[in-house]
Scaffold this motif. Structure first.
Motif, PDB file in Angstrom:
ATOM      1  N   ALA A 104      20.171 -53.988   1.490  1.00 18.57           N
ATOM      2  CA  ALA A 104      19.662 -52.609   1.486  1.00 18.57           C
ATOM      3  C   ALA A 104      20.728 -51.603   1.068  1.00 18.57           C
ATOM      4  CB  ALA A 104      19.110 -52.257   2.869  1.00 18.57           C
ATOM      5  N   SER A 105      21.468 -51.923   0.015  1.00 16.02           N
ATOM      6  CA  SER A 105      22.577 -51.075  -0.401  1.00 16.02           C
ATOM      7  C   SER A 105      22.336 -50.520  -1.802  1.00 16.02           C
ATOM      8  CB  SER A 105      23.890 -51.866  -0.373  1.00 16.02           C
ATOM      9  OG  SER A 105      24.191 -52.278   0.950  1.00 16.02           O
ATOM     10  N   ARG A 106      22.924 -49.340  -2.058  1.00 17.68           N
ATOM     11  CA  ARG A 106      22.844 -48.704  -3.378  1.00 17.68           C
ATOM     12  C   ARG A 106      24.248 -48.630  -3.943  1.00 17.68           C
ATOM     13  NH1 ARG A 106      22.941 -47.680  -7.833  1.00 17.68           N
ATOM     14  NH2 ARG A 106      21.771 -46.099  -9.023  1.00 17.68           N
ATOM     15  N   LEU A 107      24.478 -49.394  -5.006  1.00 13.51           N
ATOM     16  CA  LEU A 107      25.819 -49.533  -5.553  1.00 13.51           C
ATOM     17  C   LEU A 107      25.808 -49.174  -7.034  1.00 13.51           C
ATOM     18  CD1 LEU A 107      26.555 -53.004  -3.925  1.00 13.51           C
ATOM     19  CD2 LEU A 107      27.132 -50.757  -3.000  1.00 13.51           C
ATOM     20  N   GLY A 108      26.916 -48.602  -7.487  1.00 12.58           N
ATOM     21  CA  GLY A 108      27.052 -48.286  -8.895  1.00 12.58           C
ATOM     22  C   GLY A 108      27.799 -49.397  -9.608  1.00 12.58           C
ATOM     23  N   LEU A 121      24.567 -63.971   0.692  1.00 10.50           N
ATOM     24  CA  LEU A 121      23.211 -63.496   0.429  1.00 10.50           C
ATOM     25  C   LEU A 121      23.268 -62.004   0.119  1.00 10.50           C
ATOM     26  CD1 LEU A 121      20.095 -63.723   0.436  1.00 10.50           C
ATOM     27  CD2 LEU A 121      20.176 -63.301   2.903  1.00 10.50           C
ATOM     28  N   ILE A 122      22.777 -61.636  -1.059  1.00 11.45           N
ATOM     29  CA  ILE A 122      22.675 -60.234  -1.453  1.00 11.45           C
ATOM     30  C   ILE A 122      21.191 -59.927  -1.604  1.00 11.45           C
ATOM     31  CG2 ILE A 122      23.295 -58.498  -3.170  1.00 11.45           C
ATOM     32  CD1 ILE A 122      25.689 -60.267  -3.932  1.00 11.45           C
ATOM     33  N   SER A 123      20.663 -59.029  -0.782  1.00 12.43           N
ATOM     34  CA  SER A 123      19.217 -58.813  -0.786  1.00 12.43           C
ATOM     35  C   SER A 123      18.880 -57.329  -0.749  1.00 12.43           C
ATOM     36  CB  SER A 123      18.567 -59.521   0.422  1.00 12.43           C
ATOM     37  OG  SER A 123      19.027 -58.973   1.642  1.00 12.43           O
ATOM     38  N   GLY A 124      17.805 -56.988  -1.451  1.00 17.33           N
ATOM     39  CA  GLY A 124      17.276 -55.636  -1.415  1.00 17.33           C
ATOM     40  C   GLY A 124      18.253 -54.579  -1.882  1.00 17.33           C
ATOM     41  N   THR A 146      17.672 -55.238  -7.955  1.00 16.66           N
ATOM     42  CA  THR A 146      17.514 -54.640  -9.275  1.00 16.66           C
ATOM     43  C   THR A 146      18.886 -54.293  -9.806  1.00 16.66           C
ATOM     44  OG1 THR A 146      15.353 -53.714  -8.680  1.00 16.66           O
ATOM     45  CG2 THR A 146      16.470 -52.769 -10.587  1.00 16.66           C
ATOM     46  N   LEU A 147      19.225 -54.825 -10.971  1.00 19.48           N
ATOM     47  CA  LEU A 147      20.542 -54.602 -11.547  1.00 19.48           C
ATOM     48  C   LEU A 147      20.403 -54.140 -12.992  1.00 19.48           C
ATOM     49  CD1 LEU A 147      20.645 -57.636  -9.876  1.00 19.48           C
ATOM     50  CD2 LEU A 147      23.070 -57.053 -10.044  1.00 19.48           C
ATOM     51  N   THR A 148      21.182 -53.149 -13.368  1.00 22.32           N
ATOM     52  CA  THR A 148      21.218 -52.746 -14.766  1.00 22.32           C
ATOM     53  C   THR A 148      21.971 -53.792 -15.578  1.00 22.32           C
ATOM     54  OG1 THR A 148      21.168 -50.411 -14.133  1.00 22.32           O
ATOM     55  CG2 THR A 148      21.876 -50.926 -16.378  1.00 22.32           C
ATOM     56  N   GLU A 149      23.114 -54.235 -15.073  1.00 19.21           N
ATOM     57  CA  GLU A 149      23.877 -55.281 -15.760  1.00 19.21           C
ATOM     58  C   GLU A 149      24.496 -56.231 -14.743  1.00 19.21           C
ATOM     59  OE1 GLU A 149      27.535 -55.985 -18.978  1.00 19.21           O
ATOM     60  OE2 GLU A 149      26.855 -53.947 -18.497  1.00 19.21           O
ATOM     61  N   LEU A 150      24.343 -57.524 -14.994  1.00 16.65           N
ATOM     62  CA  LEU A 150      24.978 -58.575 -14.195  1.00 16.65           C
ATOM     63  C   LEU A 150      25.886 -59.361 -15.125  1.00 16.65           C
ATOM     64  CD1 LEU A 150      25.376 -60.352 -11.707  1.00 16.65           C
ATOM     65  CD2 LEU A 150      23.271 -61.560 -12.311  1.00 16.65           C
ATOM     66  N   ASP A 151      27.186 -59.291 -14.871  1.00 13.36           N
ATOM     67  CA  ASP A 151      28.175 -59.934 -15.737  1.00 13.36           C
ATOM     68  C   ASP A 151      28.727 -61.175 -15.043  1.00 13.36           C
ATOM     69  OD1 ASP A 151      30.187 -60.697 -17.427  1.00 13.36           O
ATOM     70  OD2 ASP A 151      31.069 -58.710 -17.634  1.00 13.36           O
TER      71      ASP A 151
END
Length: 222
Positions: A104-108, A121-124, A146-151
């Motif tokens: 439940a986190s918002r990350l840039g 585990l990374i969720s929500g 939801t990710l804009t970019e996963l590298d």
């Protein structure tokens, strides 16, 4: 006689629910560079701009923490839960995460290059850019993210699953995959198709990604 084909089942990430002991409430001020902390809960803290390199957390919980431009390079988190983390920019290269839940986190922009993730585990979560370049991932699950970019360029991935995830750009250059399950992934574009070797997709994805595969192989579709 035709050769007999053998089938192989994809191994899912190994995971057990994280159970924490009774935790002591603590202020964000206890988080300092090189500190080794155990059995603490830090709630509603702002650690933005702090230098916390080499921090060690064991059996801890961080809830509703703001960590913009926080330096967590080479930190080590084990048996730790992080919820509602806010970080437009998080510097955490070469960290070690073992038995960690992030939810439940918002990350840039999240720098996790050359990190080691083991049973994570990374969720929500919503992430603009998750940089795992050169990282080692073992038993890692991304769920409903939801990710804009996963590298994942040059990353080593073993028993990794993306479940009900949406990614705009997936970068896989020189990645090494074993039991990487992408069947729960919706993706717009993939960079570095060779890095998908060892991953698992379903028939719908194979059809949708066929033009990209054909272009990569130099095959014309008419």
């Amino acid at each position: 006689m035709a050769a007999r084909r053998t089938s192989r089942t994809t191994s899912a990430p190994r995971w057990e629910q994280l159970v924490l002991p009774d935790l002591e409430e603590a202020d964000g001020a206890v988080l300092t560079p090189g500190a080794s902390l155990e059995g603490l809960r830090v709630t509603s803290a702002d650690i933005s701009g702090r230098d916390l390199h080499d921090l060690v957390l064991s059996e801890c919980e961080l809830v509703d923490v703001l960590a913009h431009e926080t330096d967590l390079r080479s930190a080590r988190l084990s048996e730790t839960r992080v919820r509602c983390l806010g970080a437009p920019v998080l510097r955490a290269g070469r960290t070690t995460l073992r038995d960690v839940e992030l939810s439940a986190s918002r990350l840039g922009a999240v720098e996790l290059f050359d990190a080691e993730l083991d049973t994570v585990l990374i969720s929500g979560c919503k992430v603009d850019w998750l940089n795992l370049r050169g990282a080692r991932l073992t038993d890692v699950t991304l769920r409903e993210c939801t990710l804009t970019e996963l590298d994942l360029g040059e990353a080593t991935c073993e028993r990794v699953a993306l479940e009900d995830c949406r990614v705009q750009t997936l970068t896989m250059n020189a990645a090494r995959c074993q039991d990487v399950d992408l069947r729960g992934l919706e993706v717009d574009s993939i960079v570095g198709l060779d890095g998908l070797r060892g991953a698992v997709i379903d028939g719908v994805q194979a059809t949708a990604w066929a033009p990209s595969f054909a272009d990569h192989l130099g095959i014309r579709l008419e």
